[in-house]
Design an enzyme around this catalytic site. Sequence first.
Site, short mmCIF file in Angstrom:
data_model
loop_
_atom_site.label_atom_id
_atom_site.label_comp_id
_atom_site.label_asym_id
_atom_site.label_seq_id
_atom_site.Cartn_x
_atom_site.Cartn_y
_atom_site.Cartn_z
N ARG A 112 0.86 -1.17 0.00
CA ARG A 112 0.00 0.00 0.00
C ARG A 112 0.90 1.24 0.00
NH1 ARG A 112 -2.32 -3.56 3.75
NH2 ARG A 112 -4.42 -4.26 3.17
N LYS B 123 -2.55 -1.83 8.01
CA LYS B 123 -4.00 -1.82 8.14
C LYS B 123 -4.47 -2.85 9.16
CE LYS B 123 -8.10 -1.51 5.21
NZ LYS B 123 -8.59 -1.57 3.81
N HIS C 157 -3.00 1.84 -5.93
CA HIS C 157 -3.83 0.69 -5.54
C HIS C 157 -4.04 -0.24 -6.73
CE1 HIS C 157 -6.49 -1.16 -2.54
NE2 HIS C 157 -7.23 -1.52 -3.57
N ARG D 73 -1.64 -3.10 -6.94
CA ARG D 73 -1.99 -4.25 -6.10
C ARG D 73 -3.02 -5.13 -6.80
NH1 ARG D 73 -1.19 -4.24 -0.69
NH2 ARG D 73 -3.35 -4.70 -0.12
N HIS E 116 -3.46 -9.05 3.43
CA HIS E 116 -4.90 -9.23 3.64
C HIS E 116 -5.17 -10.20 4.78
CE1 HIS E 116 -6.17 -7.97 -0.70
NE2 HIS E 116 -5.92 -6.94 0.09
N TYR F 75 1.85 -16.05 8.69
CA TYR F 75 2.74 -14.89 8.69
C TYR F 75 4.17 -15.28 9.05
CZ TYR F 75 -0.11 -10.79 7.81
OH TYR F 75 -0.87 -9.83 7.21
#
Length: 385
Positions: A234, A261, A324, A327, A350, A360
């Site tokens: 982002r 985010k 954006h 992406r 996401h 992760y």
Amino acid sequence: MLTVKQIEAAKPKEKPYRLLDGNGLYLYVPVSGKKVWQLRYKIDGKEKILTVGKYPLMTLQEARDKAWTARKDISVGIDPVKAKKASSNNNSFSAIYKEWYEHKKQVWSVGYATELAKMFDDDILPIIGGLEIQDIEPMQLLEVIRRFEDRGAMERANKARRRCGEVFRYAIVTGRAKYNPAPDLADAMKGYRKKNFPFLPADQIPAFNKALATFSGSIVSLIATKVLRYTALRTKELRSMLWKNVDFENRIITIDASVMKGRKIHVVPMSDQVVELLTTLSSITKPVSEFVFAGRNDKKKPICENAVLLVIKQIGYEGLESGHGFRHEFSTIMNEHEWPADAIEVQLAHANGGSVRGIYNHAQYLDKRREMMQWWADWLDEKVE
């Protein structure tokens, strides 16, 4: 208009008198001889007097500057006498905002709390901070929102309206206001809405690459645009990137949780292309800033939020491509080429909680993403006309 010599020569008389400077500003000379700058003005049909400052503590030019600021406030319906009174008590917008902020920041990340405080300090409090919160009219709050809209920051304008609304609601429940003007401003704003950002179909990417090669502006902005494409980050994440979080040895970039985010640390593998670009950039910005993409005029800040969009605009793709959009293109093309959906989602950050099975920190997926991001960078570079 007054001169310094006239002011210095003014002596007390048997009765108080005024030396007019113009536009309502004058020097009041009482019997005691203690000279005071005052501004006579009219608002809501009533004539009022504002004490601007004492002479000689406040010079002639300083008095004129302060009077000019007061007249500007008056032009948008702000009464400087009321504002001055409010600033000395706990019913001012500023005082109530500070209470609200201290109460709310406990549940925010440090990064978000800092960002919000800066928005209020820079663009909101200078306009309405000194006003009694119960006296603030919708037009006065709209004046605040217009500051964001006038520079094209529509999303921040809506954010400012919503957060100001929370301050008003806090004032209402604590008994210091009866009305929240923020919700009523939605219809007066310049059409902010959540929108689908423009992106390019795969067959138009070669032409975009050709156009990007012609860009002759800021090298920092150009590298930012390329890195954004190669990493699918982002824009906010890219701008916040710090040199201390770029690990050339292990070829990873770590994005702090405070700017993510999902409020989780994001680990981004670097392709050969990204390593080369950041190595080049390190000789430019690393000696002068902690930010990888340092601002042009202020090295203590990152590049502006529209830097990548300005590159896109300059090469003729305004309204056709966006940060954006990079992406979206990454997600579409990688899924079409059947890369693991979980790896794609992690790269796009996401992932949320256990939505992708906690991968992760899974070494397998970092290795897979290294392979995937190198493939993506090579694919982009191969798309030439």
